[in-house]
Scaffold this motif. Structure first.
Motif, short mmCIF file in Angstrom:
data_model
loop_
_atom_site.label_atom_id
_atom_site.label_comp_id
_atom_site.label_asym_id
_atom_site.label_seq_id
_atom_site.Cartn_x
_atom_site.Cartn_y
_atom_site.Cartn_z
N ALA A 1 0.71 -1.07 -0.16
CA ALA A 1 -0.05 -0.06 -0.04
C ALA A 1 1.03 1.20 0.05
O ALA A 1 0.36 2.55 -0.54
CB ALA A 1 -1.08 0.02 1.11
N ARG A 2 2.09 1.14 0.61
CA ARG A 2 2.76 2.33 0.61
C ARG A 2 3.58 2.85 -0.89
O ARG A 2 3.95 3.82 -0.92
CB ARG A 2 4.13 2.09 1.55
CG ARG A 2 5.17 0.88 1.01
CD ARG A 2 6.35 0.68 1.74
NE ARG A 2 7.33 -0.32 1.31
CZ ARG A 2 7.12 -1.28 1.57
NH1 ARG A 2 6.06 -1.91 2.42
NH2 ARG A 2 7.81 -2.49 1.24
N ASP A 3 3.15 2.07 -1.80
CA ASP A 3 3.71 2.49 -3.24
C ASP A 3 2.45 3.17 -3.80
O ASP A 3 2.73 3.80 -4.74
CB ASP A 3 3.64 0.98 -4.02
CG ASP A 3 4.77 0.24 -3.77
OD1 ASP A 3 5.86 0.93 -3.14
OD2 ASP A 3 4.96 -0.92 -4.31
N LEU A 4 1.45 3.56 -3.11
CA LEU A 4 0.40 4.48 -3.62
C LEU A 4 0.64 5.81 -2.85
O LEU A 4 1.21 6.09 -1.87
CB LEU A 4 -0.77 4.21 -3.03
CG LEU A 4 -1.44 2.94 -3.74
CD1 LEU A 4 -3.09 2.56 -3.06
CD2 LEU A 4 -1.49 2.66 -5.01
N ASP A 5 0.64 6.91 -3.78
CA ASP A 5 0.73 8.15 -3.14
C ASP A 5 -0.64 8.86 -3.13
O ASP A 5 -1.65 8.16 -3.39
CB ASP A 5 1.98 9.00 -3.87
CG ASP A 5 1.51 9.27 -5.51
OD1 ASP A 5 0.17 8.83 -5.74
OD2 ASP A 5 2.37 9.66 -6.24
N THR A 6 -0.62 9.93 -2.46
CA THR A 6 -2.27 10.56 -2.38
C THR A 6 -2.71 10.81 -3.79
O THR A 6 -4.07 10.72 -3.87
CB THR A 6 -2.04 12.06 -1.76
OG1 THR A 6 -0.85 12.68 -2.25
CG2 THR A 6 -1.70 11.69 -0.24
#
Length: 220
Positions: free
Chosen positions: A30-35
């Motif tokens: 999930a940390r691979d997604l940015d805002t």
């Protein structure tokens, strides 16, 4: 390459659902997604996708209701002494990771969002207001535009060129020109391409370094 792949997955509803399942299964962190990617996924208004994001990624605030409180919180922590002790060289790395995909500072970055070199960067209130609450004041050229194509794609970005024959849309990952004959709908939203919550992805130390770099007078 990873950012381009995730952007492609977010642009079709069936791909977006598959991405949500991959996040749930631990195949895609999930940390691979940015805002901005998280907001693109939420545009599908799919309950499963939204639940996955809320559980594994977090929430993205679009309202300015709590912005003043958040700005006050950061201002209390980013004292002159704290910023003076920060590392602007590391701040330039934070800028490259979080800001340069849209903004240019000291001839480094992209020209999707406003140029920052000549802005009022020395004013901490100005910086925090624009970073924490980008939807408060938005230039017409930087309104978020959603394009839906007839073959089922969805893309979000700012309009770079608009003619009777085509529309060119730019975002953090790509600039694409769509023929008018391929477009199903175009919707311009009263929000900025820059999503809220950018500072929440960084530690207090990283934010201090970023602010020190943004307030500096030369590239680090």
């Amino acid at each position: 390459e990873k950012r381009l792949a995730l952007t492609l997955l977010a642009q079709r509803e069936s791909y977006a659902r598959a991405l949500a399942e991959a996040i749930e299964d631990g195949l895609v962190p999930a940390r691979d997604l940015d805002t901005s990617l998280a907001r693109q996924l939420r545009l599908w208004n799919d309950p499963h996708i939204n639940e996955t994001l809320a559980t594994h990624w977090g929430l993205a605030r679009e309202s300015s209701a709590s912005a003043a409180q958040e700005i006050a919180s950061w201002k209390s922590r980013l004292t002159p002494e704290r910023i003076a002790a920060a590392d602007p060289q590391n701040g330039s790395k934070v800028f490259a990771q979080s800001c340069a995909s849209c903004h240019t500072l000291f001839d480094q970055g992209n020209d999707i969002g406003p140029e920052l070199t000549g802005s009022n960067r020395s004013d901490l209130d100005y910086l925090l207001a624009n970073i924490v609450d980008p939807n408060a004041v938005i230039g017409q050229d930087y309104l978020l535009t959603i394009v839906q194509t007839k073959d089922g794609r969805s893309a979000a970005g700012i309009v770079k060129r608009d003619t009777p024959a085509s529309l060119t849309l730019a975002n953090q990952a790509e600039t694409v020109t769509y023929a008018r004959s391929d477009i199903k709908s175009v919707e311009r939203l009263e929000v900025s391409l820059m999503p809220p919550g950018l500072l929440n992805a960084h530690s207090e130390s990283e934010v201090a370094d970023l602010v020190a770099y943004l307030r500096s007078q030369a590239s680090q």
